[in-house]
Design an enzyme around this catalytic site. Structure first.
Site, PDB file in Angstrom:
ATOM      1  N   HIS A  25       0.838  -1.196   0.000  1.00  0.00           N
ATOM      2  CA  HIS A  25       0.000   0.000   0.000  1.00  0.00           C
ATOM      3  C   HIS A  25       0.871   1.244   0.000  1.00  0.00           C
ATOM      4  O   HIS A  25       2.014   1.233   0.477  1.00  0.00           O
ATOM      5  CB  HIS A  25      -0.936   0.021   1.214  1.00  0.00           C
ATOM      6  N   CYS A  26       0.330   2.314  -0.582  1.00  0.00           N
ATOM      7  CA  CYS A  26       0.997   3.613  -0.515  1.00  0.00           C
ATOM      8  C   CYS A  26       0.178   4.484   0.435  1.00  0.00           C
ATOM      9  O   CYS A  26      -0.525   3.962   1.295  1.00  0.00           O
ATOM     10  CB  CYS A  26       1.117   4.236  -1.901  1.00  0.00           C
ATOM     11  N   ALA A  27       0.222   5.778   0.294  1.00  0.00           N
ATOM     12  CA  ALA A  27      -0.459   6.661   1.245  1.00  0.00           C
ATOM     13  C   ALA A  27      -1.972   6.542   1.186  1.00  0.00           C
ATOM     14  O   ALA A  27      -2.659   6.704   2.196  1.00  0.00           O
ATOM     15  CB  ALA A  27      -0.049   8.107   0.984  1.00  0.00           C
ATOM     16  N   THR A  28      -2.512   6.230  -0.001  1.00  0.00           N
ATOM     17  CA  THR A  28      -3.971   6.226  -0.144  1.00  0.00           C
ATOM     18  C   THR A  28      -4.530   4.958  -0.769  1.00  0.00           C
ATOM     19  O   THR A  28      -5.743   4.753  -0.746  1.00  0.00           O
ATOM     20  CB  THR A  28      -4.425   7.407  -1.035  1.00  0.00           C
ATOM     21  N   ARG A  29      -3.670   4.101  -1.355  1.00  0.00           N
ATOM     22  CA  ARG A  29      -4.187   2.999  -2.176  1.00  0.00           C
ATOM     23  C   ARG A  29      -3.613   1.638  -1.789  1.00  0.00           C
ATOM     24  O   ARG A  29      -2.445   1.541  -1.408  1.00  0.00           O
ATOM     25  CB  ARG A  29      -3.863   3.250  -3.651  1.00  0.00           C
TER      26      ARG A  29
END
EC number: 2.7.1.211
Length: 477
Positions: A25-29
């Protein structure tokens, strides 16, 4: 929120744990590599309140969830799938295996240029500040700020030196990043870049004038002449040379005895690559790079607003394929050769497209009767205006189709306008409202007007199409 239940629902919609090969995962996804994207129950995902949108790109299936929440959902999803903890780089590598050759090539360019973008952005923005100080009639009629305040002359000169550094020594940055990407030692790549801009070489920007005068300095070795030409501000020559360097280095390491590896491998790698660069690779790729730049400038100057409109219409569809990442290499060359090109028109077109995507999404917000969709559209629309279009494009516009049509129409009209007035960027940055600081000072007004046109046209067209959908009895949102 019950994150465990949310993760279970998402996993079920994705086709079960056997359909997930990699996850991070990244910051939002959530970033996932799926065995078969055809097994995804898209309607079920879309109906979940926690899911703000989904899209597939670069071999990854991405689910937009939001800051903070995505971390907790990922933890539960990892437990359910029994996958080891992965970074986004691991998932990118796994996703790359599912790409076709063209997609892998585009990803390669992205991997090389994305890490050096901050240096290019810094140099370009400093160049913009210098232009603000030295441009006549911009703030003071008949004068520049420097002319009105002579004490600032050296400040402008200092800023100009700082601005040029990243472009003069661009081969060093690219050499490090590219060689590392091709599997070689990044520091050897940087050394190769240093060879290509060494002060003993003729400045690459003076090559044309020197070629006409016939005063090109050469090395004469056993009767053979090698031109002593530098490669300041070039892209293709150092890319090709870095690839050769990496392959020579990795090949030598297989055959050179371990005891001699630290001595012979760097020596032979640099010497052989350097020789090939100045005799064959450099001259050929320099010519190819000049043809590419000249061709783009000619196309831009010759086709005028019609070409700009076509590029604006096509930009968003190009983003869907991921091919827009290949533009980074072209933009870098346009900015490095700014004296000839005047800057990058690609950045300006991208900004018009991004603003249009945001406007279309906000039109959905204005017409939608679905609370979840309105919430997603408002956040995604504002994000697109600031230069981040994935949530808007993939979460709203492509899903409903008609907003995407409105967006590309707005982008096409606005791109025609900015092309008509030769609006160009002198730096990379956020292609949207914040991009104003990246624009050549004498064309800032046209950039702002272009964004207003893009927003207005995209919003109005999308609004009209939404009303038509309602009249047809179709669900707008």
């Amino acid at each position: 929120m019950n994150f465990k239940e949310v993760a279970k629902d998402i996993l079920a919609a994705l086709g079960g744990k056997d359909n997930i090969n990699a996850a991070a995962h990244c910051a939002t996804r959530l970033r996932l590599v799926l065995e078969d994207e055809g097994k995804v129950d898209q309607e079920k995902l879309d109906s979940m309140d926690v899911v703000k949108g989904t899209f597939s790109t670069g071999g990854q299936y991405q689910i937009i969830i939001g800051t903070g929440t995505v971390n907790e959902v990922y933890k539960e999803l990892r437990k359910l799938t029994e996958l080891s903890d992965m970074s986004t780089s691991d998932v990118k590598s796994a996703g790359a295996k599912k790409m076709n050759p063209l997609q892998r090539f585009v990803k390669m360019l992205s991997d090389i240029f994305v890490p050096i973008i901050p240096a290019i952005v810094a140099g370009g923005l400093l160049m913009g500040i210098n232009n603000l100080l030295t441009a006549q009639d911009l703030f003071i009629e008949g004068q520049s700020i420097v002319e009105a305040n002579p004490g600032m002359v050296d400040l402008a000169a200092l800023i100009n030196t700082f601005a040029n550094a990243a472009f003069v020594f661009l081969p060093i940055l690219i050499g490090f990043s590219a060689t590392q990407r091709f599997g070689g030692n990044g520091y050897l790549g940087a050394t190769l870049g240093m060879l290509m801009v060494h002060p003993d070489l003729l400045n690459g920007w003076n090559y044309g004038a020197t070629l006409v005068s016939g005063e090109i300095p050469v090395w004469t070795i056993f009767g053979f002449e090698i031109e002593k030409i530098g490669y300041q501000g070039t892209v293709l020559p150092v890319l090709a040379a870095s690839f050769i360097l990496a392959k020579i280095e990795t090949t030598l390491r297989k055959y050179v005895p371990a005891a001699l590896d630290i001595l012979l491998t760097p020596l032979l790698s640099i010497f052989v690559t350097g020789l090939l660069t100045f005799t064959v690779v450099g001259p050929l790729t320099r010519s190819a790079g000049n043809l590419l730049t000249d061709g783009l400038v000619w196309l831009y100057d010759s086709t005028g607003f019609v070409g700009g409109a076509l590029f604006g219409l096509a930009y968003a569809p190009i983003v869907i394929t991921g091919m827009h990442h290949s533009f980074i290499a072209v933009e870098t060359q346009l900015l490095a050769d700014i004296a000839k090109t005047g800057g990058s028109f690609i950045f300006v077109i991208a900004a018009m497209s991004n603003v249009a995507q945001g406007a279309a999404t906000l039109a959905v917000f204005a017409t939608s009767r679905d609370k979840k969709q309105k919430g997603t559209a408002s956040a995604a629309g504002i994000s697109a205006l600031l230069g981040i279009t994935e949530p808007a494009m993939f979460g709203i516009n492509l899903k409903l189709r008609y907003p995407f049509i409105g967006a590309i129409v707005g982008a096409g009209v606005a791109s025609a306008f900015v092309t008509l007035f030769k609006t160009k960027a002198i730096a990379l940055g956020a292609a949207g409202i914040p991009g104003i600081i990246s624009i050549r000072p004498d064309t800032i007004l046209f950039y702002v007007i272009g964004m207003l046109i893009s927003f207005a046209v995209a919003f109005i067209v999308t609004f009209i199409l939404a009303k038509r959908e309602v009249k047809k009895g179709q669900k707008v949102a």
